[in-house]
Each structure stands twice: as structure tokens, then as C-alpha cells.
Motif scaffolding. Structure first.
Motif, PDB file in Angstrom:
ATOM      1  N   THR A  49     -13.644 127.736 157.050  1.00  0.00           N
ATOM      2  CA  THR A  49     -13.316 127.790 158.288  1.00  0.00           C
ATOM      3  C   THR A  49     -11.555 127.583 158.164  1.00  0.00           C
ATOM      4  OG1 THR A  49     -13.460 125.571 158.238  1.00  0.00           O
ATOM      5  CG2 THR A  49     -15.059 126.865 159.513  1.00  0.00           C
ATOM      6  N   SER A  50     -11.023 127.902 159.301  1.00  0.00           N
ATOM      7  CA  SER A  50      -9.597 127.913 159.187  1.00  0.00           C
ATOM      8  C   SER A  50      -8.622 126.532 158.707  1.00  0.00           C
ATOM      9  CB  SER A  50      -9.002 128.225 160.564  1.00  0.00           C
ATOM     10  OG  SER A  50      -9.193 127.211 161.459  1.00  0.00           O
ATOM     11  N   ASP A  51      -9.431 125.428 158.663  1.00  0.00           N
ATOM     12  CA  ASP A  51      -8.901 124.267 158.201  1.00  0.00           C
ATOM     13  C   ASP A  51      -9.220 123.932 156.696  1.00  0.00           C
ATOM     14  OD1 ASP A  51     -11.772 123.728 158.256  1.00  0.00           O
ATOM     15  OD2 ASP A  51     -11.420 121.904 159.533  1.00  0.00           O
ATOM     16  N   ASN A  52      -9.714 125.197 156.082  1.00  0.00           N
ATOM     17  CA  ASN A  52      -9.974 125.213 154.554  1.00  0.00           C
ATOM     18  C   ASN A  52     -11.142 124.467 154.428  1.00  0.00           C
ATOM     19  OD1 ASN A  52      -9.087 126.517 152.117  1.00  0.00           O
ATOM     20  ND2 ASN A  52      -8.239 124.498 151.233  1.00  0.00           N
ATOM     21  N   THR A  53     -12.122 124.184 155.193  1.00  0.00           N
ATOM     22  CA  THR A  53     -13.213 123.405 154.840  1.00  0.00           C
ATOM     23  C   THR A  53     -14.371 124.910 154.386  1.00  0.00           C
ATOM     24  OG1 THR A  53     -12.781 121.686 156.574  1.00  0.00           O
ATOM     25  CG2 THR A  53     -15.063 122.160 155.839  1.00  0.00           C
ATOM     26  N   ALA A  54     -14.775 124.435 153.316  1.00  0.00           N
ATOM     27  CA  ALA A  54     -16.222 125.359 152.630  1.00  0.00           C
ATOM     28  C   ALA A  54     -17.472 124.445 152.820  1.00  0.00           C
ATOM     29  CB  ALA A  54     -15.802 125.597 151.308  1.00  0.00           C
TER      30      ALA A  54
ATOM     31  N   LEU B  47     -14.656 131.892 146.449  1.00  0.00           N
ATOM     32  CA  LEU B  47     -13.690 131.063 147.597  1.00  0.00           C
ATOM     33  C   LEU B  47     -12.505 131.654 147.601  1.00  0.00           C
ATOM     34  CD1 LEU B  47     -13.537 128.638 149.433  1.00  0.00           C
ATOM     35  CD2 LEU B  47     -13.062 127.254 147.241  1.00  0.00           C
ATOM     36  N   ALA B  48     -11.838 132.006 146.462  1.00  0.00           N
ATOM     37  CA  ALA B  48     -10.370 132.357 146.714  1.00  0.00           C
ATOM     38  C   ALA B  48     -10.454 133.736 147.494  1.00  0.00           C
ATOM     39  CB  ALA B  48     -10.038 132.526 145.041  1.00  0.00           C
ATOM     40  N   ASP B  49     -11.371 134.557 147.278  1.00  0.00           N
ATOM     41  CA  ASP B  49     -11.377 136.006 147.896  1.00  0.00           C
ATOM     42  C   ASP B  49     -11.605 135.840 149.423  1.00  0.00           C
ATOM     43  OD1 ASP B  49     -10.570 137.666 145.847  1.00  0.00           O
ATOM     44  OD2 ASP B  49     -12.609 138.021 145.638  1.00  0.00           O
ATOM     45  N   ALA B  50     -12.363 134.746 149.888  1.00  0.00           N
ATOM     46  CA  ALA B  50     -12.671 134.419 151.104  1.00  0.00           C
ATOM     47  C   ALA B  50     -11.415 133.866 151.688  1.00  0.00           C
ATOM     48  CB  ALA B  50     -13.659 133.190 151.187  1.00  0.00           C
TER      49      ALA B  50
END
Length: 398
Positions: A155-160, A175-178
Motif C-alpha cells: 500500500t501507499s504507506d509502504n505496508t506489505a 518488494l523492490a519492484d513493487a
């Protein structure tokens, strides 16, 4: 967003009835196809469908395969290749699109809070910004510690979150590509070497619904609200006349608000898109003055002739000398695409179509005259470009 809402409603109904389901998702496309990655279809064990993964040509075959997936209890990926006439006849799809479409079919475990539908629900319930879903759809020969159907929601708040194991060797790379895809606002397909094979991952951008504020509650606003709501947009109708600003007149709107002219400047603006359809010069003037510093209002559509805007701008400039500069690129007057619209319904169509073009960064016009494909191609590991760029598209036939 409308499709996702319908899918969630159907999913809840099937779960309540104990009806087993599978999810069919477009995960990769090469060449031309009717739907792009992210299109979904819910299939029950009885063959009932919600949603669509094509224009109707794939649904029949995918339905049968999805029912087998439910029985077998494990996901699979099926490839529909309409570039090969023999394969096309084999699948019985008769696509005629000259493209290759890969569909991920997976059974849904109602008890799993991280199943793909529940993962999408968590984003949809608090949706205010873009997110990205990374879905593993191939692990051929890789021996990797990831499996087909595992996902990561960023999500936009960098929560995975999701089912992709953090301990997996590929987790950091995915994760980096996401993060890169989310920043660019562009979907992508990524290939990762693993062992003797390759892991393929679809990066899908989830976009929140358009938030549209319509200033004005006249009869001509009614077809516009119906059309916008039908696209899944969240619509707020605002007017200073209590007799006009009635929820019963706009049942499709999320909210109908009475806002007297004197209170316009006190009301925070909701959403990125605003339409001025009040037919009241002084109300329009007050709204424009209010929206001048509102950087979130990326689109301001003004109903009426060009001379009306020129007069409004002249009045605005008296108090705000740089009003024209503040509105540059945001104001659309006259409003709508040049469709020759006359009736309220036709005008509503031209306005909504213009907003859609602005939303996607497209120039509108006839597709037949465009040298670019309808959709930007999803080349594996191709560099991501900022949202709205159409000049960087490659000439793959669509």
C-alpha cells in the motif's frame, strides 16, 4: 472498482451459502487482448460467474477449468494463444485478437484471511490511494521457495502483507519492484532467475475510485451522476438550494449536501475532480475562488460558453492576480469532449469521457487514428515510465 465491489458482494453471498468458489485472474498479456492483467472472474462449483476476464470468448472454457481447480484444490495457469490457429481451435476460444492471455485459476479457501479476495477487500475497505499486488504465476523449473498464487500487497504507506513468504530469496527483489511500480503508477510483468528456471510475477496497480464533486443539483446533473456512479466513482453533489439538493433526486450519489453560497469558502473540497454545473454565475465564482489553491483538484470542469470563463477569470484576477496561472492545466472550459452533445444525457457522456481521458493521461480522439496500441504493452522487465505517458508505447498490434 465497480467490478471489485460486485465480486466482493458475490463472494460474501457464496460464502454464506457454503458454495465453493475459484478465482480466475488475468495475470499476463502479450499482444492484443480484450482485458488486461487484473481482470477477475469469480466461478462457483455450479458454474455461476461474476465478473469477466475477456469479452466473452474465454469465459466458457475458463469456467470448466475453474470447476476442476475447485475439485483438485490447487491453482493452475492456463494460456490462451490466439496467435496460433491450432491452439485457438483446441481451446475452442476463437479469440481472433492475435494475443496471448494467461489466466491464473485458484480455489478459494473461505477460512483463509489471506486468500486473494480477502486481500483485495482489505485494500478496498480503506482505499484512499494506489496500491500494488504482486502475484506469482509461474515457477517453472525454478525450485524457488515461492508458489503459484502467492501474493504481496503493498500500500501507499509502504505496508506489505499477503502470502508471499518474507524468508524467500526473491522477496526483497519482488518488494523492490513493487515499490517501483507503485511509484510509477504502472503495471508490469517481472521475471526472476531462480535455480535452473524462472519465477514470473505480475505487478498489478490497484486504483481507488474517482472522487467527483459536482457543484449544482439541476436536472442536467442527474444523468451525469448516474453515469459516473455506474463507473464506480464516488460522487458528491453540492448545491445551495435545499429544494434541489435532495438525496431522492440523486439516489446514485454517495452524498448530497446543501451548501449556501456564503459557506462555500468554509467547506473543504472533496476529491480530485470538480464540476461546476450550478447555472449560477456567483456560485461558480465562489467555487472557483475556493478551488484556486486546492492543489488536489486536478480537474475543474466549467459548464457554459468560453466567454463565461473569461468573465469569471477577469473577476478572479481582481483579488488573485495569478488566478490564470493557478488554474492552468486544471480548468476545462468549455467542458467535455467534442461529441456534438445536445441532450443532458449526451452532455453527461462527453463530460465523463473527458474525465476518463484526463484520468488515464490519454488525448482522446478516434482510436483508429492513433499510432499506438490501445493499451501499453507489458514487456517483461521493461523500464517503468511515469503514469500518463503514451508517447513511450511500443507499436505492438492491438
Amino acid at each position: 472498482m465497480t467490478e471489485l465491489q460486485r465480486l466482493l458482494i458475490a463472494y460474501d453471498a457464496h460464502r454464506a451459502e457454503g458454495r465453493a468458489c475459484a478465482l480466475a485472474s488475468v495475470v499476463d498479456v502479450a499482444g492484443s487482448a480484450y482485458r488486461r492483467p487484473g481482470a477477475r472472474m469469480l466461478v462457483t462449483d455450479e458454474g455461476r460467474l461474476t465478473g469477466a476476464i475477456s469479452g466473452g470468448c474465454l469465459e466458457g472454457d475458463a469456467r470448466q477449468r475453474a470447476r476442476r481447480v475447485i475439485q483438485q484444490g490447487r491453482p493452475t495457469v492456463v494460456t490462451y494463444d490466439s496467435t496460433d490457429p491450432d491452439d485457438d481451435l483446441q481451446f475452442g476460444a476463437a479469440l481472433g485478437c492475435q494475443g496471448i492471455v494467461q489466466i491464473l485459476l485458484e480455489p478459494l479457501d473461505f477460512q483463509n484471511p489471506d486468500n486473494p479476495v480477502e486481500l483485495l477487500r482489505r485494500w478496498a475497505e480503506g482505499v484512499e490511494a494506489n496500491a500494488v499486488v504482486a502475484t506469482v504465476f509461474s515457477t517453472a523449473g525454478s525450485g524457488a521457495e515461492v508458489a503459484v498464487g502467492q501474493r504481496l500487497l503493498l500500500t501507499s504507506d509502504n505496508t506489505a502483507q499477503g502470502t508471499l513468504p518474507e524468508a524467500a530469496d526473491l522477496y526483497a527483489a519482488i518488494l523492490a519492484d513493487a515499490r517501483t511500480a507503485l511509484a510509477a503508477g504502472q503495471p508490469a510483468t517481472r521475471h526472476y532467475p531462480a535455480g535452473a528456471g524462472t519465477v514470473r510475477v505480475s505487478l498489478e496497480i490497484l486504483r481507488p475510485p474517482v472522487r467527483l464533486t459536482v457543484y449544482g443539483a439541476g436536472n442536467d446533473v442527474q444523468p451525469l451522476v448516474r453515469l459516473a456512479a455506474g463507473l464506480g466513482w464516488r460522487v458528491l453533489v453540492v448545491d445551495g438550494r435545499p429544494a434541489q439538493a435532495q438525496p431522492a433526486r440523486f439516489p446514485e450519489a454517495d452524498e448530497v449536501r446543501v451548501l449556501p453560497l456564503a459557506q462555500v469558502s468554509e467547506q473543504p473540497h472533496d476529491g480530485s475532480f470538480a464540476l461546476l454545473m450550478t447555472h449560477n454565475y456567483y456560485y461558480d465564482l465562489a467555487v472557483l475562488q475556493h478551488l484556486l489553491p486546492a492543489a488536489t483538484a486536478r480537474y475543474i470542469g466549467l459548464l457554459g460558453p468560453r466567454k463565461k470563463y473569461e468573465r469569471l477569470l477577469e473577476d478572479l484576477t481582481k483579488d488573485t492576480p495569478d488566478a490564470a496561472e493557478q488554474l492552468r492545466g486544471r480548468i476545462h472550459s468549455p467542458i467535455g469532449l467534442n461529441l456534438g452533445a445536445e441532450t443532458p444525457e449526451e452532455i453527461a457522456l462527453s463530460i465523463v469521457a473527458e474525465i476518463q481521458a484526463v484520468l488515464t493521461g490519454r488525448p482522446a480522439g478516434f482510436l483508429r487514428d492513433s499510432p499506438h496500441p490501445i493499451h501499453p504493452p507489458l514487456h517483461a522487465n521493461a523500464p517503468l515510465v511515469p503514469e500518463g505517458r503514451v508517447d513511450a508505447m511500443c507499436a505492438i498490434g492491438e
